[in-house]
Design a protein around this motif. Sequence first.
Motif, PDB file in Angstrom:
ATOM      1  N   TRP A   1      -8.879  -1.281   2.656  1.00  0.00           N
ATOM      2  CA  TRP A   1      -9.314  -0.130   3.460  1.00  0.00           C
ATOM      3  C   TRP A   1     -10.685   0.385   3.006  1.00  0.00           C
ATOM      4  O   TRP A   1     -11.588   0.578   3.824  1.00  0.00           O
ATOM      5  N   THR A   2     -10.865   0.596   1.714  1.00  0.00           N
ATOM      6  CA  THR A   2     -12.141   1.125   1.226  1.00  0.00           C
ATOM      7  C   THR A   2     -13.275   0.128   1.396  1.00  0.00           C
ATOM      8  O   THR A   2     -14.448   0.509   1.431  1.00  0.00           O
ATOM      9  N   SER A   3     -12.940  -1.163   1.519  1.00  0.00           N
ATOM     10  CA  SER A   3     -13.964  -2.181   1.762  1.00  0.00           C
ATOM     11  C   SER A   3     -14.171  -2.446   3.251  1.00  0.00           C
ATOM     12  O   SER A   3     -14.884  -3.372   3.630  1.00  0.00           O
ATOM     13  N   ALA A   4     -13.512  -1.632   4.093  1.00  0.00           N
ATOM     14  CA  ALA A   4     -13.637  -1.731   5.554  1.00  0.00           C
ATOM     15  C   ALA A   4     -13.147  -3.065   6.089  1.00  0.00           C
ATOM     16  O   ALA A   4     -13.669  -3.591   7.065  1.00  0.00           O
ATOM     17  N   LEU A   5     -12.101  -3.613   5.456  1.00  0.00           N
ATOM     18  CA  LEU A   5     -11.490  -4.845   5.950  1.00  0.00           C
ATOM     19  C   LEU A   5     -10.337  -4.564   6.903  1.00  0.00           C
ATOM     20  O   LEU A   5      -9.930  -5.440   7.670  1.00  0.00           O
ATOM     21  N   ILE A   6      -9.752  -3.368   6.830  1.00  0.00           N
ATOM     22  CA  ILE A   6      -8.708  -2.971   7.770  1.00  0.00           C
ATOM     23  C   ILE A   6      -9.052  -1.590   8.323  1.00  0.00           C
ATOM     24  O   ILE A   6      -9.845  -0.848   7.735  1.00  0.00           O
ATOM     25  N   SER A   7      -8.429  -1.248   9.435  1.00  0.00           N
ATOM     26  CA  SER A   7      -8.746   0.014  10.117  1.00  0.00           C
ATOM     27  C   SER A   7      -8.047   1.198   9.461  1.00  0.00           C
ATOM     28  O   SER A   7      -7.075   1.041   8.706  1.00  0.00           O
ATOM     29  N   ASP A   8      -8.544   2.401   9.805  1.00  0.00           N
ATOM     30  CA  ASP A   8      -7.904   3.630   9.337  1.00  0.00           C
ATOM     31  C   ASP A   8      -6.452   3.699   9.833  1.00  0.00           C
ATOM     32  O   ASP A   8      -5.558   4.158   9.112  1.00  0.00           O
ATOM     33  N   GLU A   9      -6.234   3.236  11.079  1.00  0.00           N
ATOM     34  CA  GLU A   9      -4.902   3.321  11.667  1.00  0.00           C
ATOM     35  C   GLU A   9      -3.896   2.457  10.904  1.00  0.00           C
ATOM     36  O   GLU A   9      -2.777   2.890  10.603  1.00  0.00           O
ATOM     37  N   ILE A  10      -4.290   1.224  10.604  1.00  0.00           N
ATOM     38  CA  ILE A  10      -3.387   0.341   9.863  1.00  0.00           C
ATOM     39  C   ILE A  10      -3.114   0.903   8.472  1.00  0.00           C
ATOM     40  O   ILE A  10      -1.969   0.931   8.005  1.00  0.00           O
ATOM     41  N   HIS A  11      -4.158   1.378   7.817  1.00  0.00           N
ATOM     42  CA  HIS A  11      -3.979   1.947   6.482  1.00  0.00           C
ATOM     43  C   HIS A  11      -3.038   3.144   6.524  1.00  0.00           C
ATOM     44  O   HIS A  11      -2.154   3.289   5.671  1.00  0.00           O
ATOM     45  N   ARG A  12      -3.198   4.004   7.530  1.00  0.00           N
ATOM     46  CA  ARG A  12      -2.354   5.184   7.631  1.00  0.00           C
ATOM     47  C   ARG A  12      -0.898   4.801   7.863  1.00  0.00           C
ATOM     48  O   ARG A  12       0.017   5.384   7.257  1.00  0.00           O
ATOM     49  N   ARG A  13      -0.643   3.808   8.727  1.00  0.00           N
ATOM     50  CA  ARG A  13       0.739   3.386   8.981  1.00  0.00           C
ATOM     51  C   ARG A  13       1.390   2.852   7.699  1.00  0.00           C
ATOM     52  O   ARG A  13       2.573   3.104   7.446  1.00  0.00           O
ATOM     53  N   ILE A  14       0.627   2.106   6.926  1.00  0.00           N
ATOM     54  CA  ILE A  14       1.172   1.567   5.677  1.00  0.00           C
ATOM     55  C   ILE A  14       1.480   2.700   4.697  1.00  0.00           C
ATOM     56  O   ILE A  14       2.563   2.759   4.105  1.00  0.00           O
TER      57      ILE A  14
ATOM     58  N   THR B   1       4.137  -3.317  -7.646  1.00  0.00           N
ATOM     59  CA  THR B   1       3.875  -2.052  -6.964  1.00  0.00           C
ATOM     60  C   THR B   1       2.390  -1.750  -6.950  1.00  0.00           C
ATOM     61  O   THR B   1       1.797  -1.411  -5.920  1.00  0.00           O
ATOM     62  N   ASP B   2       1.745  -1.869  -8.119  1.00  0.00           N
ATOM     63  CA  ASP B   2       0.307  -1.647  -8.200  1.00  0.00           C
ATOM     64  C   ASP B   2      -0.454  -2.674  -7.393  1.00  0.00           C
ATOM     65  O   ASP B   2      -1.503  -2.382  -6.804  1.00  0.00           O
ATOM     66  N   PHE B   3       0.068  -3.919  -7.352  1.00  0.00           N
ATOM     67  CA  PHE B   3      -0.595  -4.961  -6.583  1.00  0.00           C
ATOM     68  C   PHE B   3      -0.660  -4.598  -5.109  1.00  0.00           C
ATOM     69  O   PHE B   3      -1.723  -4.643  -4.481  1.00  0.00           O
ATOM     70  N   LEU B   4       0.478  -4.218  -4.527  1.00  0.00           N
ATOM     71  CA  LEU B   4       0.511  -3.909  -3.100  1.00  0.00           C
ATOM     72  C   LEU B   4      -0.345  -2.691  -2.765  1.00  0.00           C
ATOM     73  O   LEU B   4      -1.159  -2.721  -1.843  1.00  0.00           O
ATOM     74  N   LYS B   5      -0.169  -1.615  -3.517  1.00  0.00           N
ATOM     75  CA  LYS B   5      -0.957  -0.408  -3.274  1.00  0.00           C
ATOM     76  C   LYS B   5      -2.441  -0.682  -3.498  1.00  0.00           C
ATOM     77  O   LYS B   5      -3.299  -0.279  -2.709  1.00  0.00           O
ATOM     78  N   GLY B   6      -2.752  -1.416  -4.561  1.00  0.00           N
ATOM     79  CA  GLY B   6      -4.145  -1.698  -4.885  1.00  0.00           C
ATOM     80  C   GLY B   6      -4.835  -2.547  -3.841  1.00  0.00           C
ATOM     81  O   GLY B   6      -5.974  -2.272  -3.449  1.00  0.00           O
ATOM     82  N   ILE B   7      -4.148  -3.582  -3.344  1.00  0.00           N
ATOM     83  CA  ILE B   7      -4.791  -4.475  -2.393  1.00  0.00           C
ATOM     84  C   ILE B   7      -4.955  -3.791  -1.036  1.00  0.00           C
ATOM     85  O   ILE B   7      -5.978  -3.963  -0.361  1.00  0.00           O
ATOM     86  N   VAL B   8      -3.972  -2.965  -0.636  1.00  0.00           N
ATOM     87  CA  VAL B   8      -4.091  -2.239   0.641  1.00  0.00           C
ATOM     88  C   VAL B   8      -5.252  -1.252   0.589  1.00  0.00           C
ATOM     89  O   VAL B   8      -6.078  -1.177   1.512  1.00  0.00           O
ATOM     90  N   ASP B   9      -5.353  -0.485  -0.480  1.00  0.00           N
ATOM     91  CA  ASP B   9      -6.438   0.490  -0.603  1.00  0.00           C
ATOM     92  C   ASP B   9      -7.789  -0.203  -0.745  1.00  0.00           C
ATOM     93  O   ASP B   9      -8.809   0.284  -0.244  1.00  0.00           O
ATOM     94  N   HIS B  10      -7.798  -1.347  -1.423  1.00  0.00           N
ATOM     95  CA  HIS B  10      -9.038  -2.120  -1.542  1.00  0.00           C
ATOM     96  C   HIS B  10      -9.494  -2.627  -0.172  1.00  0.00           C
ATOM     97  O   HIS B  10     -10.679  -2.549   0.174  1.00  0.00           O
TER      98      HIS B  10
END
Length: 450
Positions: free
Chosen positions: A269-282, A258-267
């Motif tokens: 996003w905060t590192s600007a590797l994915i868009s705001d839109e993708i992060h929001r959908r997740i 659980t921490d892995f998935l949440k951590g990698i997605v937020d990482h």
Amino acid sequence: MRGSIFFLFLTLSSLVALVHCYGGRVKFDPLGKFIESRRVKTSVNHMFTDDVSTEYSPVYVGVHDGLKELDKILKLPGQPSVKFDQYSGYVTVDPTAGRALFYYFTEAVNPSSKPLVLWLNGGPGCSSFGYGAMTELGPFRVNPDGKTLWHNKYAWNNVANVLFLESPAGVGFSYSNTTSDYTTGDKQTAADSYTFLVNWLERFPEYKIRDFYITGESYAGHYVPQLADLILKNNKITNQTVINLKGIAIGNAYIDSTDFLKGIVDHFWTSALISDEIHRRIVENCNYSSPSKKCYEYLGEASKAVGNIFIYDIYAPLCSSSSNSSSLSGFDPCSDNYVLTYLNTPEVQEALHANVTGNPGPWNGCSGDTDGIVPVTTTRYSMPKLGAPVKTPWYPWYSKDEVGGYVVEYENVTFVSIRGSGHFVPSYQPERALTFFTSFIDGKLPPGLN
């Protein structure tokens, strides 16, 4: 947070120990690999931890007379001169199945005054020798010619005697004569590693009463604590060797999915590797503890959006035939290729006493299918679950009068970052990693500014 990596310290037997370093490697798309493994819910080395047994029965112990001398490495091909001894070979953990684990051991210059440290790579299923020793914290690195070595002056055997174990069977040079052994899980890995240690200490009896630490990275977030738990349980009831375990250290530990998935997605996003839109959908559609099919679809979008980068160090160049330029940290991104060439050289395998005929194929770095990064956010999300009060508030620690990272000490657990590092800390920041490791061995927090 740019380029940081984080460590944890855990306490065993009221002594300081450390937790947090890196793991197995895959060139790209670690999130995609993880998603696929969760969909099929099967792996060479299961992602899902099976509990270590609380029952004890004496483990197999072989005859080790004279084997230490046979395991001594006279000199590796292309090796520079050094003032310490090194050994490698096999320890049988199941004679009926013909299962044997390969180790590489590098003593310190003054070995009798220093502790014994076991290093385990993650993956699951990645080589502690080829990666941990040959590209990270070991005494040698492979030159681009794939034939010669150079001395790593920041190797961890400056302060400890370091034992690298290729585990489970099927990883690196470790093997079994029973094909079914290559399908395994955490419980068997811990049991075999324990049997290995009991036997190895018979071969090297001078280390039986030495202070002992277990260290590792990434999926070693499963391997290290499960082995430590098994040792502590067996120490109470065994009439065999009692292992003098003092602490554990894991880098970028994969512990909780659980921490892995949440951590990698937020990482991402905060590192600007994915868009705001993708992060929001997740965020809006994913329950990380029980991801739905739709959640996996959005996670797949994130994985594709990241693109073709070296995900273990997002600011590093890729290794390619047209460019071998080093990363910002000075680490050569093609080092894995040099190691692959070197360890598949017959003269090198002979010097290492490697039984390549017993293996299912040539030496390879990883046999698992769940390799991936474990970002700093993953560990930070896990910390509150420990419920430990703060003893020493967050502060910057220093190496050579520069900030080496940041520390916060909790009750029995310490959270440490290594500034400017990707996933493989001793590869990217060897000097800071050694400063940190030395503090760990000394039972101290990393140093503040004098």
